[in-house]
Design a protein around this motif. Structure first.
Motif, PDB file in Angstrom:
ATOM      1  N   GLY A  34       0.798  -1.207   0.000  1.00  0.00           N
ATOM      2  CA  GLY A  34       0.000   0.000   0.000  1.00  0.00           C
ATOM      3  C   GLY A  34       0.834   1.261   0.000  1.00  0.00           C
ATOM      4  O   GLY A  34       2.065   1.223  -0.109  1.00  0.00           O
ATOM      5  N   ALA A  35       0.131   2.379   0.140  1.00  0.00           N
ATOM      6  CA  ALA A  35       0.773   3.694   0.147  1.00  0.00           C
ATOM      7  C   ALA A  35       1.776   3.776   1.291  1.00  0.00           C
ATOM      8  O   ALA A  35       1.571   3.213   2.368  1.00  0.00           O
ATOM      9  CB  ALA A  35      -0.278   4.785   0.279  1.00  0.00           C
ATOM     10  N   VAL A  43       5.697  -2.816  -0.469  1.00  0.00           N
ATOM     11  CA  VAL A  43       5.229  -4.202  -0.430  1.00  0.00           C
ATOM     12  C   VAL A  43       6.039  -4.893   0.652  1.00  0.00           C
ATOM     13  O   VAL A  43       7.261  -4.816   0.655  1.00  0.00           O
ATOM     14  CB  VAL A  43       5.440  -4.914  -1.788  1.00  0.00           C
ATOM     15  CG1 VAL A  43       5.068  -6.389  -1.681  1.00  0.00           C
ATOM     16  CG2 VAL A  43       4.632  -4.237  -2.879  1.00  0.00           C
ATOM     17  N   HIS A  44       5.351  -5.543   1.596  1.00  0.00           N
ATOM     18  CA  HIS A  44       6.016  -6.306   2.652  1.00  0.00           C
ATOM     19  C   HIS A  44       5.925  -7.780   2.294  1.00  0.00           C
ATOM     20  O   HIS A  44       4.834  -8.326   2.157  1.00  0.00           O
ATOM     21  CB  HIS A  44       5.335  -6.077   4.005  1.00  0.00           C
ATOM     22  CG  HIS A  44       5.445  -4.666   4.487  1.00  0.00           C
ATOM     23  ND1 HIS A  44       4.880  -4.263   5.667  1.00  0.00           N
ATOM     24  CD2 HIS A  44       6.057  -3.569   3.971  1.00  0.00           C
ATOM     25  CE1 HIS A  44       5.129  -2.974   5.861  1.00  0.00           C
ATOM     26  NE2 HIS A  44       5.847  -2.535   4.825  1.00  0.00           N
ATOM     27  N   PRO A  57       9.988   5.069  -4.148  1.00  0.00           N
ATOM     28  CA  PRO A  57       9.673   6.479  -3.892  1.00  0.00           C
ATOM     29  C   PRO A  57       8.512   6.960  -4.748  1.00  0.00           C
ATOM     30  O   PRO A  57       8.243   6.394  -5.816  1.00  0.00           O
ATOM     31  CB  PRO A  57      10.964   7.212  -4.280  1.00  0.00           C
ATOM     32  CG  PRO A  57      12.026   6.178  -4.256  1.00  0.00           C
ATOM     33  CD  PRO A  57      11.352   4.876  -4.608  1.00  0.00           C
ATOM     34  N   GLY A  58       7.859   8.014  -4.294  1.00  0.00           N
ATOM     35  CA  GLY A  58       6.688   8.549  -4.989  1.00  0.00           C
ATOM     36  C   GLY A  58       6.950   8.998  -6.404  1.00  0.00           C
ATOM     37  O   GLY A  58       6.079   8.905  -7.251  1.00  0.00           O
ATOM     38  N   ASP A  59       8.149   9.458  -6.696  1.00  0.00           N
ATOM     39  CA  ASP A  59       8.430   9.898  -8.056  1.00  0.00           C
ATOM     40  C   ASP A  59       8.872   8.750  -8.956  1.00  0.00           C
ATOM     41  O   ASP A  59       9.171   8.949 -10.128  1.00  0.00           O
ATOM     42  CB  ASP A  59       9.473  11.012  -8.071  1.00  0.00           C
ATOM     43  CG  ASP A  59      10.801  10.589  -7.476  1.00  0.00           C
ATOM     44  OD1 ASP A  59      11.000   9.386  -7.202  1.00  0.00           O
ATOM     45  OD2 ASP A  59      11.654  11.470  -7.283  1.00  0.00           O
TER      46      ASP A  59
END
Length: 127
Positions: A34-35, A43-44, A57-59
């Motif tokens: 998730g976020a 992801v775990h 990372p978000g980018d």
């Protein structure tokens, strides 16, 4: 007081591919996804005792991989204990990775391999 390592968090280029690789080689599963912080995604993957948190990372960018053993605070390798060293090594080879540095040592046996995202794994059996 007793302590145990629950997880480690590493930045990877392809979350799904790395999670699938870890699940296939070590018999793990995705525990959560998730976020994550800074508009990233995580992801775990692991088992009930612990996991590796894979982060993007978000980018979508990942930083260049530094020489791991020369970088202060760098990740040298991830050690995974398994029951059947030969079976795991066969899965590593089948996935296209090259085991190296095999050793018998007190109290077990081990090998290393460089996996996805230039992360080195040490696979150990004490059986």
């Amino acid at each position: 007081m007793s302590a145990r390592l629950e997880h480690m968090n590493i930045t990877v280029a392809d979350l799904e591919a790395t999670a699938a690789f870890l699940a296939a080689v070590f018999g793990w599963s995705v525990r959560w996804s998730g976020a994550a912080i800074a508009n990233g995604y995580a992801v775990h993957v692991g088992d009930d005792a612990g996991y590796v948190a894979l982060y993007r990372p978000g980018d979508g960018r990942t930083r260049d991989v530094a020489e791991r053993y020369a970088a202060r605070g760098g990740l040298n390798h991830i050690g995974i204990v398994v029951e059947d060293l030969a079976a795991v090594e066969a899965r590593v080879v089948a996935a296209g990775y090259v085991p190296h540095s095999h050793a018998d040592y007190e109290p077990g046996q081990r090998f290393y391999f460089e996996g996805p995202d230039a992360v080195e794994y040490e696979v150990v059996s004490y059986g």
